[in-house]
Design an enzyme around this catalytic site. Structure first.
Site, PDB file in Angstrom:
ATOM      1  N   MET A  30      19.666  -9.294  28.126  1.00 40.72           N
ATOM      2  CA  MET A  30      20.919 -10.035  28.001  1.00 40.72           C
ATOM      3  C   MET A  30      21.901  -9.267  27.112  1.00 40.72           C
ATOM      4  O   MET A  30      22.899  -9.828  26.649  1.00 40.72           O
ATOM      5  CB  MET A  30      20.654 -11.426  27.425  1.00 40.72           C
ATOM      6  N   HIS A  34      19.241  -3.764  20.794  1.00 44.76           N
ATOM      7  CA  HIS A  34      18.672  -3.350  19.508  1.00 44.76           C
ATOM      8  C   HIS A  34      17.430  -2.497  19.778  1.00 44.76           C
ATOM      9  O   HIS A  34      17.107  -2.217  20.948  1.00 44.76           O
ATOM     10  CB  HIS A  34      18.349  -4.568  18.638  1.00 44.76           C
ATOM     11  N   GLY A  36      14.382  -3.096  19.807  1.00 45.22           N
ATOM     12  CA  GLY A  36      13.374  -3.703  20.684  1.00 45.22           C
ATOM     13  C   GLY A  36      13.655  -3.334  22.129  1.00 45.22           C
ATOM     14  O   GLY A  36      12.773  -2.875  22.861  1.00 45.22           O
ATOM     15  N   HIS A  37      14.927  -3.498  22.540  1.00 48.37           N
ATOM     16  CA  HIS A  37      15.320  -3.113  23.903  1.00 48.37           C
ATOM     17  C   HIS A  37      15.117  -1.606  24.103  1.00 48.37           C
ATOM     18  O   HIS A  37      14.641  -1.169  25.143  1.00 48.37           O
ATOM     19  CB  HIS A  37      16.805  -3.423  24.143  1.00 48.37           C
ATOM     20  N   GLN A  61      19.377 -20.100  32.083  1.00 50.84           N
ATOM     21  CA  GLN A  61      18.230 -20.220  31.181  1.00 50.84           C
ATOM     22  C   GLN A  61      18.608 -20.842  29.834  1.00 50.84           C
ATOM     23  O   GLN A  61      17.780 -20.937  28.943  1.00 50.84           O
ATOM     24  CB  GLN A  61      17.528 -18.872  30.996  1.00 50.84           C
ATOM     25  N   GLN A 153       7.361 -15.587  28.386  1.00 53.90           N
ATOM     26  CA  GLN A 153       8.150 -14.991  29.475  1.00 53.90           C
ATOM     27  C   GLN A 153       7.306 -13.956  30.245  1.00 53.90           C
ATOM     28  O   GLN A 153       7.346 -13.906  31.472  1.00 53.90           O
ATOM     29  CB  GLN A 153       9.384 -14.328  28.868  1.00 53.90           C
ATOM     30  N   MET A 184      12.844  -8.067  15.781  1.00 59.21           N
ATOM     31  CA  MET A 184      14.242  -7.815  16.149  1.00 59.21           C
ATOM     32  C   MET A 184      14.660  -8.752  17.270  1.00 59.21           C
ATOM     33  O   MET A 184      13.881  -9.032  18.188  1.00 59.21           O
ATOM     34  CB  MET A 184      14.407  -6.371  16.597  1.00 59.21           C
ATOM     35  N   SER A 185      15.875  -9.259  17.176  1.00 55.09           N
ATOM     36  CA  SER A 185      16.387 -10.196  18.175  1.00 55.09           C
ATOM     37  C   SER A 185      17.913 -10.195  18.106  1.00 55.09           C
ATOM     38  O   SER A 185      18.484 -10.083  17.019  1.00 55.09           O
ATOM     39  CB  SER A 185      15.868 -11.599  17.866  1.00 55.09           C
TER      40      SER A 185
HETATM   41  P1  AMP Z   1      16.686 -10.213  25.782  1.00 49.05           P
HETATM   42  O1  AMP Z   1      17.883  -9.323  25.865  1.00 49.05           O
HETATM   43  O2  AMP Z   1      16.530 -10.898  24.485  1.00 49.05           O
HETATM   44  O3  AMP Z   1      16.589 -11.141  26.979  1.00 49.05           O
HETATM   45  O4  AMP Z   1      15.417  -9.260  25.898  1.00 49.05           O
HETATM   46  C1  AMP Z   1      15.254  -8.340  26.917  1.00 49.05           C
HETATM   47  C2  AMP Z   1      13.873  -7.733  26.842  1.00 49.05           C
HETATM   48  O5  AMP Z   1      13.699  -7.102  25.582  1.00 49.05           O
HETATM   49  C3  AMP Z   1      12.752  -8.792  26.963  1.00 49.05           C
HETATM   50  O6  AMP Z   1      11.688  -8.278  27.727  1.00 49.05           O
HETATM   51  C4  AMP Z   1      12.348  -8.984  25.529  1.00 49.05           C
HETATM   52  O7  AMP Z   1      11.032  -9.443  25.355  1.00 49.05           O
HETATM   53  C5  AMP Z   1      12.515  -7.584  24.969  1.00 49.05           C
HETATM   54  N1  AMP Z   1      12.663  -7.648  23.506  1.00 49.05           N
HETATM   55  C6  AMP Z   1      13.539  -8.397  22.797  1.00 49.05           C
HETATM   56  N2  AMP Z   1      13.336  -8.246  21.476  1.00 49.05           N
HETATM   57  C7  AMP Z   1      12.299  -7.387  21.347  1.00 49.05           C
HETATM   58  C8  AMP Z   1      11.602  -6.829  20.236  1.00 49.05           C
HETATM   59  N3  AMP Z   1      11.917  -7.128  18.970  1.00 49.05           N
HETATM   60  N4  AMP Z   1      10.585  -5.969  20.473  1.00 49.05           N
HETATM   61  C9  AMP Z   1      10.242  -5.655  21.748  1.00 49.05           C
HETATM   62  N5  AMP Z   1      10.856  -6.139  22.836  1.00 49.05           N
HETATM   63  C10 AMP Z   1      11.866  -6.992  22.648  1.00 49.05           C
END
Ligand code: AMP
Length: 281
Positions: A30, A34, A36-37, A61, A153, A184-185
């Protein structure tokens, strides 16, 4: 790096790539990228000829009182980061492109979408499953990269892929954390500086849980009690759920006797944060 905005163009690109026997790794996000992505992107880059990143804040969602409108967005920064990672394609569809006015279909993945986060976010996983299915049909990747941060998920998407006989390699990668352990989020941006300090309690409580289980604790009620104690020391914290579940079925485990997932969702002020660990006893 190319930006593609329409389903037709994305499908045409993928078809051409496949005709020239190229593998496609796909990371749905989305945005507001960061580390994580970026960890998912790096893995896909290593393992595939082509890496496609999608950025789409998916309205279906989000619940009616959730943060769809204020969800952080930064197109410019995302593009910069993606370019640095040498991504081939950003798929950047509009809401209208994904959900035209005559759109009707949604995908439901049974009981596993109504527990944990699904219990407090009704309809959330229907929205997730539907958009991921649409994105997969558009990008037609050989491999899909997901983060274990969203453990439920991963289970929902793997179940859908198995049930619908998709030929897709699904890889889930470890949670990337800040130095103090906070996962991270994109939503961490909502936290005030005081809340940011308090938010570390999610990981602290999970770390403590690992210690307890290693020391021999097997009763989930005792584990919940310890997590609650650590979390509720923080004035801004409120518990949404704490759960100890089977890693595949997401069914609650009262006594821990195998590999389990300990997942939690905690409000820090108005911000709902999730975290989890898996432990194999
Ligand atoms: P999002 O943009 O939050 O929908 O996340 C997109 C993808 O990145 C999803 O598969 C998440 O699980 C993954 N993701 C988000 N935060 C992290 C993180 N801190 N570490 C690893 N993967 C992450």
């Amino acid at each position: 790096m190319k930006i593609i905005k329409t389903i037709k163009q994305m499908q045409a690109f993928s078809l051409k790539a496949k005709q020239s026997k190229k593998t496609i790794g796909f990371i749905p996000t989305m945005g507001y990228l960061h580390k994580g992505h970026l960890s998912l992107i790096k893995k896909s880059k290593k393992e595939n000829d082509i890496t496609v990143l999608s950025i789409f804040v998916n309205p279906t969602q989000f619940g009616p009182h959730e943060d769809f409108k204020k969800y952080p967005r930064d197109k410019k920064q995302d593009q910069l980061l993606a370019k640095k990672e040498e991504i081939h394609i950003i798929f950047y569809p509009s809401i209208k492109e994904m959900y035209p006015t005559d759109y009707l279909t949604s995908i439901s993945v049974g009981d596993i979408e109504n527990v944990l986060c699904g219990k407090t976010r009704p309809g959330h996983f229907k929205g997730v499953a539907t958009i991921v299915a649409k994105l997969i049909n558009t990008v037609t990747p050989s491999a899909l990269y997901l983060g274990e941060k969203d453990a439920q998920q991963v289970v929902v998407i793997k179940t859908m892929a198995k049930d619908l006989n998709w030929r897709l390699n699904i890889k889930s990668l470890p949670i990337i954390r800040e130095k103090d352990g906070l996962a991270m989020s994109s939503r961490n941006k909502y936290l005030s500086s005081d809340e940011r300090k308090q938010a570390v309690c999610l990981y602290q409580s999970l770390k403590n849980t690992r210690k307890l289980i290693r020391a021999g604790e097997r009763r989930s009620t005792k584990i919940y009690k310890q997590i609650k104690k650590i979390v509720l020391k923080n004035s801004r914290a409120r518990i949404d759920y704490i759960a100890c579940v089977d890693t595949k079925t997401l069914k609650e485990e009262k006594m821990i006797s195998k590999k389990i997932l300990i997942a939690l969702a905690i409000f820090i002020g108005k911000t709902r944060l999730i975290d989890n660990i898996t432990i194999d006893v």
